[in-house]
Design a protein around this motif. Structure first.
Motif, PDB file in Angstrom:
ATOM      1  N   HIS A  70      29.051 -72.019  13.583  1.00 60.94           N
ATOM      2  CA  HIS A  70      30.238 -71.207  13.887  1.00 60.94           C
ATOM      3  C   HIS A  70      30.774 -71.407  15.291  1.00 60.94           C
ATOM      4  O   HIS A  70      31.955 -71.163  15.547  1.00 60.94           O
ATOM      5  CB  HIS A  70      29.926 -69.726  13.628  1.00 60.94           C
ATOM      6  N   MET A  93      20.759 -74.365   5.776  1.00 62.07           N
ATOM      7  CA  MET A  93      21.002 -73.790   4.447  1.00 62.07           C
ATOM      8  C   MET A  93      20.918 -74.884   3.376  1.00 62.07           C
ATOM      9  O   MET A  93      20.410 -74.651   2.277  1.00 62.07           O
ATOM     10  CB  MET A  93      22.397 -73.159   4.406  1.00 62.07           C
ATOM     11  N   GLU A 137      30.794 -64.797  13.935  1.00 62.84           N
ATOM     12  CA  GLU A 137      29.913 -65.638  14.756  1.00 62.84           C
ATOM     13  C   GLU A 137      30.714 -66.706  15.500  1.00 62.84           C
ATOM     14  O   GLU A 137      30.151 -67.490  16.271  1.00 62.84           O
ATOM     15  CB  GLU A 137      28.840 -66.318  13.892  1.00 62.84           C
ATOM     16  N   TYR A 157      26.041 -69.481   1.425  1.00 65.69           N
ATOM     17  CA  TYR A 157      26.130 -70.817   2.038  1.00 65.69           C
ATOM     18  C   TYR A 157      25.294 -71.864   1.313  1.00 65.69           C
ATOM     19  O   TYR A 157      25.213 -73.011   1.750  1.00 65.69           O
ATOM     20  CB  TYR A 157      25.677 -70.779   3.502  1.00 65.69           C
ATOM     21  N   GLY A 196      15.533 -73.614   8.808  1.00 64.61           N
ATOM     22  CA  GLY A 196      15.523 -72.723   9.973  1.00 64.61           C
ATOM     23  C   GLY A 196      16.909 -72.214  10.298  1.00 64.61           C
ATOM     24  O   GLY A 196      17.766 -72.087   9.414  1.00 64.61           O
ATOM     25  N   CYS A 197      17.153 -71.914  11.570  1.00 63.80           N
ATOM     26  CA  CYS A 197      18.456 -71.385  11.976  1.00 63.80           C
ATOM     27  C   CYS A 197      18.551 -71.519  13.498  1.00 63.80           C
ATOM     28  O   CYS A 197      17.671 -71.030  14.216  1.00 63.80           O
ATOM     29  CB  CYS A 197      18.561 -69.919  11.563  1.00 63.80           C
ATOM     30  N   SER A 198      19.600 -72.181  13.976  1.00 60.52           N
ATOM     31  CA  SER A 198      19.734 -72.395  15.424  1.00 60.52           C
ATOM     32  C   SER A 198      19.851 -71.066  16.153  1.00 60.52           C
ATOM     33  O   SER A 198      19.397 -70.914  17.288  1.00 60.52           O
ATOM     34  CB  SER A 198      20.961 -73.257  15.720  1.00 60.52           C
ATOM     35  N   LEU A 199      20.469 -70.103  15.494  1.00 56.96           N
ATOM     36  CA  LEU A 199      20.669 -68.796  16.135  1.00 56.96           C
ATOM     37  C   LEU A 199      19.325 -68.085  16.304  1.00 56.96           C
ATOM     38  O   LEU A 199      18.999 -67.586  17.396  1.00 56.96           O
ATOM     39  CB  LEU A 199      21.626 -67.977  15.266  1.00 56.96           C
ATOM     40  N   GLU A 217      24.969 -72.833  15.553  1.00 53.12           N
ATOM     41  CA  GLU A 217      25.456 -74.204  15.776  1.00 53.12           C
ATOM     42  C   GLU A 217      26.633 -74.550  14.871  1.00 53.12           C
ATOM     43  O   GLU A 217      27.351 -75.512  15.135  1.00 53.12           O
ATOM     44  CB  GLU A 217      24.314 -75.198  15.559  1.00 53.12           C
TER      45      GLU A 217
HETATM   46 FE1  SF4 Z   1      21.829 -70.009  11.266  1.00 52.99          FE
HETATM   47 FE2  SF4 Z   1      24.380 -70.576  11.628  1.00 52.99          FE
HETATM   48 FE3  SF4 Z   1      23.090 -71.753   9.649  1.00 52.99          FE
HETATM   49 FE4  SF4 Z   1      23.660 -69.125   9.517  1.00 52.99          FE
HETATM   50  S1  SF4 Z   1      25.129 -70.801   9.513  1.00 52.99           S
HETATM   51  S2  SF4 Z   1      21.708 -70.107   9.031  1.00 52.99           S
HETATM   52  S3  SF4 Z   1      23.483 -68.553  11.669  1.00 52.99           S
HETATM   53  S4  SF4 Z   1      22.664 -72.018  11.850  1.00 52.99           S
END
Ligand code: SF4
Ligand code: 13P
Length: 331
Positions: free
Chosen positions: A182, A291, A207, A33, A92-95, A180
């Motif tokens: 998917h 990402m 996801e 990504y 970061g990552c919302s998940l 957020e």
């Molecule tokens: Fe997190 Fe979704 Fe981004 Fe992957 S795509 S890093 S799961 S927010």
């Protein structure tokens, strides 16, 4: 007094990054990504599972991780003695954020006797509360490795958990987190795209909500979706229902292919996963903002400065390592 190094970058960033790799004895790992130009300077490009494996087996002295924070943390857990650099620590990552460690601890305590399977998209503190880690590549195999009589908590992604529950025929206790990116793909816009492109092949990441997955010809991790393209027809039209960064590699393996990134629902216009019928759609909401915080310039700076790097408490590393090792030992 030591003056900070100037925030200027050489014109040929890619060449400068190659030089720094040699100076640092560094391996640059990039998730699918990432921006195409970041992928192009990486030594290894992969999905979460491939990158975790590569970080664990690399002989390089320094790991540079072009991905998000939980991925770099996983690399640090597997190689605590090495510096693990992340071009932007705020990636970061919302998940991962959807499962704060203290709330998760209480959730686990409320389900005694359950095996705890945690998607790698989680903090080191949540991994430390888990029996198994998994990625979207091996989540089904991990759950199947647990005796059927043992009840299972699956966290933090409720949509991936729902997919695994359907594939394994098991009743999983799901933490209600989501990605957020998917969760926002639009069912209606995807159905319209399929109709407008007869013969197209639809690739969906697990996801995504069930209503979106149900429209997929292939449902799988980013690597599984890329493999479907590699093994598919030379000149097909592909609808890509995941973060569009993966299209960079898809286009390389199938230069004659046509890749259409699926649009997302306009945020707030419908509940995620709803079978919305007349919502507007958004062609940039499918891009993961976390990402994309890593850029070629930030990659250069972090290698030049040896910073920022991921730091973790050794006691936390020792506990969080067990579920990752158990996952990697599955093969
Ligand atoms: Fe997190 Fe979704 Fe981004 Fe992957 S795509 S890093 S799961 S927010
Ligand atoms: P995979 O790399 O396991 O396909 O996961 C996708 C993702 O959302 C990573 O953040």
């Amino acid at each position: 007094m030591i003056l900070p190094l100037a925030r200027t970058a050489p014109v040929d960033l890619a060449a400068a990054i190659q030089r720094l790799k040699h100076e640092l004895d560094a391996v640059v790992l990039a998730h699918y990504y990432q921006e195409g130009e970041v992928q192009d300077v990486a030594d290894f490009i992969g999905d979460s599972l491939q990158l975790a494996r590569e970080a664990a087996r690399s002989k390089a002295k320094t790991i540079v991780f072009c991905g998000v924070h939980f991925m770099a943390e996983t690399a640090k857990i597997m190689s605590p003695e090495k510096p693990v650099l992340l071009p932007d620590l705020a990636a970061g990552c919302s998940l991962s954020d959807s499962a704060p460690a203290e709330a998760f601890r209480a959730f686990v305590a409320a389900h005694p006797g359950h095996a705890v399977v945690t998607y790698v998209n989680s903090s080191a503190a949540v991994k430390a509360l888990s029996d198994w880690c998994c990625t979207s590549s091996n989540a089904v195999a991990v759950v199947e490795a647990i005796p059927r009589a043992t009840p299972v908590i699956f966290a933090p992604d409720r949509f991936l958990g729902d997919w695994v529950a359907r594939k394994t025929g098991r009743d999983l206790v799901l933490w209600q987190g989501s990605c957020e990116v998917h969760e926002l793909f639009s069912v209606q816009a995807l159905a319209d795209l399929k109709q407008a492109n007869p013969g197209c092949i639809t690739l969906v990441h697990p996801e995504c909500p069930h209503a979106v997955r149900a429209l997929g010809d292939v449902v799988g991790s980013t690597k599984a979706l890329l493999d479907a393209v590699k093994n598919g027809p030379v000149a097909a039209t592909w609808l890509v229902v995941t973060e569009p960064g993966i299209i960079h590699q898809m286009q390389k393996v199938r230069p004659q292919g046509r890749f259409i990134p699926a649009p997302a629902t306009v945020p707030g216009a419908a509940a995620p996963g709803d079978d919305e019928s007349s919502q507007g759609s958004c062609t940039s909401c499918n891009v993961c903002p976390h990402m994309k915080r890593n850029t070629l310039e930030k990659l250069y700076w972090c290698m030049r400065d040896g910073s920022p790097s991921v730091e973790l408490d050794p006691a936390l590393i020792a506990r969080a390592r067990l579920p990752i090792e158990r996952m990697l030992s599955l093969g």
